[in-house]
Enzyme design. Structure first.
Site, mmCIF file in Angstrom:
data_model
loop_
_atom_site.group_PDB
_atom_site.id
_atom_site.type_symbol
_atom_site.label_atom_id
_atom_site.label_comp_id
_atom_site.label_asym_id
_atom_site.label_seq_id
_atom_site.Cartn_x
_atom_site.Cartn_y
_atom_site.Cartn_z
ATOM 1 N N SER A 138 -22.921 78.861 16.292
ATOM 2 C CA SER A 138 -22.415 78.976 14.925
ATOM 3 C C SER A 138 -21.308 77.952 14.746
ATOM 4 O O SER A 138 -20.639 77.568 15.714
ATOM 5 C CB SER A 138 -21.861 80.388 14.690
ATOM 6 O OG SER A 138 -21.035 80.441 13.546
ATOM 7 N N TYR A 151 -16.639 87.486 17.535
ATOM 8 C CA TYR A 151 -17.858 86.750 17.200
ATOM 9 C C TYR A 151 -17.654 85.251 17.355
ATOM 10 O O TYR A 151 -18.450 84.559 18.012
ATOM 11 C CB TYR A 151 -18.287 87.075 15.770
ATOM 12 C CG TYR A 151 -19.449 86.244 15.297
ATOM 13 C CD1 TYR A 151 -20.736 86.502 15.745
ATOM 14 C CD2 TYR A 151 -19.258 85.179 14.414
ATOM 15 C CE1 TYR A 151 -21.807 85.734 15.325
ATOM 16 C CE2 TYR A 151 -20.313 84.412 13.984
ATOM 17 C CZ TYR A 151 -21.587 84.685 14.442
ATOM 18 O OH TYR A 151 -22.643 83.920 14.033
ATOM 19 N N LYS A 155 -19.314 82.575 20.130
ATOM 20 C CA LYS A 155 -20.083 81.384 19.780
ATOM 21 C C LYS A 155 -19.476 80.118 20.389
ATOM 22 O O LYS A 155 -20.193 79.152 20.670
ATOM 23 C CB LYS A 155 -20.198 81.262 18.264
ATOM 24 C CG LYS A 155 -21.035 82.372 17.635
ATOM 25 C CD LYS A 155 -22.437 82.439 18.226
ATOM 26 C CE LYS A 155 -23.287 83.504 17.554
ATOM 27 N NZ LYS A 155 -24.675 83.542 18.087
#
Length: 272
Positions: A138, A151, A155
């Site tokens: 991401s 999160y 990533k």
């Protein structure tokens, strides 16, 4: 017929990548926790592309998930030349207010499962003259993102891990790539309970899963190290390098700071 394994394939980018591969006449092995969603996807792909599709309903956060996937795919190891680690999700909220169990589960899915599946299937991918491993990251990997903290950190791991693995396998038949999408129309902000401001920002920059998948598969077969779909996303990957970190963090915090109380925060599939 060549086969591809795709995790997180029930919807969004995973589903769209599966469709792109089906269009290239790949048989599909689809894994997802969402049994109804992945079954529906499989039925659609079979009708549209006339390729064989098999599904496995599995929680990839389980310690033995990669071994279960290996056993399930055993009949196709001689044909399985593409592996796509797409499964992942995120939590929107303040670190101290979110359940530590839920946040550790993000690490289990986004990091541990991806590492385990990569390790499990690289020996199988080595048996082909040319094969492909795609890990989905991401654009959050390029900077710290308060309120989407674990999160984004997961990533960042994915990007670093994938580049390191690519270098280690550079003289092997296995081409390793990292897909680095930005805001994608997967309903992430709605399911995360994010505010209207965040939703409006996302809508300005959203790409469709289908567009992301088309670029992803093209880049994968071209052997690219990093596949960043869209000019804005490439710019987002570059700009944080030229500004003080605290400045970048404040901008990200302004976008993702939740308006809801902690009791309203929830785990959601990430918009990878």
């Amino acid at each position: 017929m060549p086969y591809a394994l795709v995790t997180g394939a029930a919807k969004g980018i995973g589903k769209a990548i599966a469709a792109e591969l089906a269009a290239k006449n790949y048989g599909l092995l689809l894994v997802d926790l969402d049994a109804h969603g992945v079954n529906t996807t499989a039925a659609e792909l079979i009708v549209t592309y006339k390729v064989p599709v098999q599904v496995l309903h599995l929680d990839l956060s389980k310690p033995d998930a990669a071994e279960q996937v290996k056993v399930w795919t055993a009949d196709h190891h001689r044909e399985l030349s593409v592996v796509v680690n797409n499964a992942g999700y995120g939590l929107n909220g303040r670190f101290e207010e979110l359940s530590v169990r839920d946040q550790l589960n993000i690490i289990d899915v986004n990091i541990r499962a991806q590492v385990a599946i990569s390790h499990t299937f690289i020996p199988i991918l080595r048996s082909f003259p040319r094969s492909y491993l795609l890990n989905v990251g991401s654009t959050t990997a390029f900077q710290t993102v308060p309120f989407l903290n674990i999160y984004a950190a997961s990533k960042a791991f994915v990007l670093s891990f994938t580049r390191g693995l690519r270098f280690e396998l550079r003289q092997s038949p296995v081409s390793v790539s990292c897909l680095i999408p930005g805001s994608t129309d997967t309903d992430f902000v709605n399911r995360a309970g994010m505010g209207l401001k965040t939703l409006r920002i996302a809508e300005r920059f959203n790409m469709t899963p289908e567009k992301v998948a088309k670029i992803a598969v093209k880049g994968l077969f071209a052997g690219k190290a990093e596949i960043i779909p869209g000019f804005t996303n490439r710019l987002n990957g570059l700009l944080p390098k030229f500004f003080p970190k605290i400045f970048v963090e404040k901008i990200a915090a302004g976008i993702y700071e939740p308006a809801q109380l902690s009791s309203d925060l929830q785990a959601v599939p990430a918009a990878t």
